[in-house]
Design a protein around this motif. Structure first.
Motif, PDB file in Angstrom:
ATOM      1  N   LEU A  47     -51.202  -1.517 -27.131  1.00  0.00           N
ATOM      2  CA  LEU A  47     -50.024  -2.142 -26.549  1.00  0.00           C
ATOM      3  C   LEU A  47     -49.725  -3.409 -27.351  1.00  0.00           C
ATOM      4  O   LEU A  47     -50.626  -3.924 -28.032  1.00  0.00           O
ATOM      5  N   PRO A  48     -48.510  -3.918 -27.309  1.00  0.00           N
ATOM      6  CA  PRO A  48     -48.211  -5.157 -28.038  1.00  0.00           C
ATOM      7  C   PRO A  48     -49.175  -6.281 -27.667  1.00  0.00           C
ATOM      8  O   PRO A  48     -49.488  -6.486 -26.486  1.00  0.00           O
ATOM      9  N   ASP A  49     -49.671  -6.967 -28.692  1.00  0.00           N
ATOM     10  CA  ASP A  49     -50.590  -8.094 -28.529  1.00  0.00           C
ATOM     11  C   ASP A  49     -51.927  -7.707 -27.890  1.00  0.00           C
ATOM     12  O   ASP A  49     -52.621  -8.554 -27.337  1.00  0.00           O
ATOM     13  N   GLN A  50     -52.280  -6.448 -27.944  1.00  0.00           N
ATOM     14  CA  GLN A  50     -53.568  -6.010 -27.414  1.00  0.00           C
ATOM     15  C   GLN A  50     -54.294  -5.186 -28.479  1.00  0.00           C
ATOM     16  O   GLN A  50     -53.666  -4.532 -29.299  1.00  0.00           O
ATOM     17  N   ARG A  51     -55.592  -5.241 -28.451  1.00  0.00           N
ATOM     18  CA  ARG A  51     -56.392  -4.491 -29.434  1.00  0.00           C
ATOM     19  C   ARG A  51     -57.356  -3.581 -28.694  1.00  0.00           C
ATOM     20  O   ARG A  51     -57.976  -3.980 -27.707  1.00  0.00           O
ATOM     21  N   LEU A  52     -57.462  -2.350 -29.194  1.00  0.00           N
ATOM     22  CA  LEU A  52     -58.375  -1.383 -28.606  1.00  0.00           C
ATOM     23  C   LEU A  52     -59.796  -1.645 -29.096  1.00  0.00           C
ATOM     24  O   LEU A  52     -60.030  -1.770 -30.292  1.00  0.00           O
ATOM     25  N   VAL A  53     -60.731  -1.728 -28.173  1.00  0.00           N
ATOM     26  CA  VAL A  53     -62.129  -1.944 -28.512  1.00  0.00           C
ATOM     27  C   VAL A  53     -62.953  -0.862 -27.820  1.00  0.00           C
ATOM     28  O   VAL A  53     -62.796  -0.632 -26.623  1.00  0.00           O
ATOM     29  N   ILE A  54     -63.800  -0.180 -28.592  1.00  0.00           N
ATOM     30  CA  ILE A  54     -64.646   0.855 -28.019  1.00  0.00           C
ATOM     31  C   ILE A  54     -66.104   0.452 -28.149  1.00  0.00           C
ATOM     32  O   ILE A  54     -66.467  -0.431 -28.939  1.00  0.00           O
ATOM     33  N   ASP A  55     -66.944   1.129 -27.367  1.00  0.00           N
ATOM     34  CA  ASP A  55     -68.382   0.892 -27.418  1.00  0.00           C
ATOM     35  C   ASP A  55     -68.963   1.721 -28.568  1.00  0.00           C
ATOM     36  O   ASP A  55     -68.891   2.955 -28.542  1.00  0.00           O
TER      37      ASP A  55
END
Length: 238
Positions: A70-78
Motif C-alpha cells: 500500500l502507499p507508504d507501507q512496506r511488506l515484511v515477512i518472517d
C-alpha cells in the motif's frame, strides 16, 4: 547517483560471497556422491545448496524488494517461513532419489545428504557462515571419512537373493534356509512369485549375515543347484 551505484555494488558483493560459498559446499558434497555412483550427484547438490542460499538471501534482504503493498507501507515477512518452504520442497526432491528394489530400499543416505546440503545453503543465506562451514565440513566427514569406519564396525549385512526355478524344481523353505545357512546367512523373509504360465517359480529372499558377507560362496553353491534357471545375489549398500 554515485552513492546509489556504490550501494548496489556493496549489496552485490554481499550476495555473491554466500552464493559462491554455497555452490562450493554443495559441489564438494556432490562430488562424494558422484564418486560412489549414487543418484543426485555433483550438479544436483550444487543446485540444491545454491537455491536454498538464494531464497534465504531474498528473504533476508526484504528492504531491497521493489514491492509496496500500500502507499507508504512496506511488506515484511518472517524469514523463517521461507526456511520451512525450502525444507518442505527438498522433501519432495529427496523422495525422488529413494527407491525400492525387492525388499531393499536404496538412496536414503543420498536423500539425507540433499536435506543437509539444503540446510547448509540456508545457513549461508542468512549469514551464519561459521555454522554453514561447520555443517558442510561435518557432512563431508560423515559421507567420505566415516564410510571407512562404518565398513570396519562389526555389524550385520543384508543381501537380497532372487532364485528362478524351473517348473516343479523349486525346493521348500526348509531346504532354502539350509542352503543359505551353509553360507552364513539367515533368511528373514521369503517371498514367492509364480509366472503366469506356471513354468517359473521365483523366491525373493531377504537374508542377514555377519560382515563380510560370503557372497562368492553362496553364488558357487547356487550354481551347483539342479533346476535353478537363474539367480541374483545383491548385497545392500546405501
Amino acid at each position: 547517483m554515485i552513492m546509489g551505484v556504490a550501494a548496489n555494488w556493496a549489496l552485490n558483493g554481499a550476495l555473491i560471497g554466500p552464493v559462491a560459498a554455497a555452490m562450493t559446499a554443495g559441489g564438494l558434497i556432490g562430488i562424494e556422491r558422484t564418486y560412489h555412483g549414487h543418484p543426485a550427484g555433483f550438479r544436483t547438490h550444487i543446485l540444491v545448496c545454491m537455491t536454498s542460499c538464494v531464497l534465504m538471501l531474498a528473504a533476508m534482504h526484504q528492504s531491497t524488494w521493489a514491492f509496496v503493498a500500500l502507499p507508504d507501507q512496506r511488506l515484511v515477512i518472517d524469514p523463517t517461513r521461507m526456511t520451512h518452504g525450502i525444507l518442505t520442497g527438498i522433501g519432495f526432491l529427496c523422495a525422488g532419489v529413494i527407491f525400492r528394489e525387492g525388499f531393499s530400499v536404496h538412496g536414503l543416505t543420498t536423500a539425507a545428504s540433499l536435506w543437509t546440503t539444503s540446510a547448509v545453503g540456508v545457513m549461508f543465506g542468512i549469514g551464519l557462515w561459521d555454522l554453514a562451514l561447520i555443517a558442510g565440513g561435518a557432512t563431508l566427514v560423515v559421507l567420505a571419512i566415516l564410510r571407512f569406519l562404518d565398513a570396519r564396525l562389526p555389524h550385520v549385512g543384508v543381501v537380497d537373493v532372487t532364485l528362478r526355478w524351473a517348473r516343479d524344481a523349486a525346493p521348500g523353505e526348509t531346504t532354502l534356509r539350509g542352503l543359505l545357512s551353509d553360507s552364513g546367512l539367515k533368511p528373514v523373509r521369503i517371498g514367492h512369485v509364480v509366472s503366469h504360465d506356471g513354468l517359473i517359480h521365483e523366491h525373493h529372499i531377504k537374508a542377514r549375515g555377519p560382515m563380510p558377507l560370503r557372497v562368492d560362496d553362496l553364488s558357487l553353491r547356487l550354481g551347483q543347484q539342479g533346476g535353478l534357471a537363474g539367480f541374483s545375489v545383491m548385497p545392500r549398500d546405501d
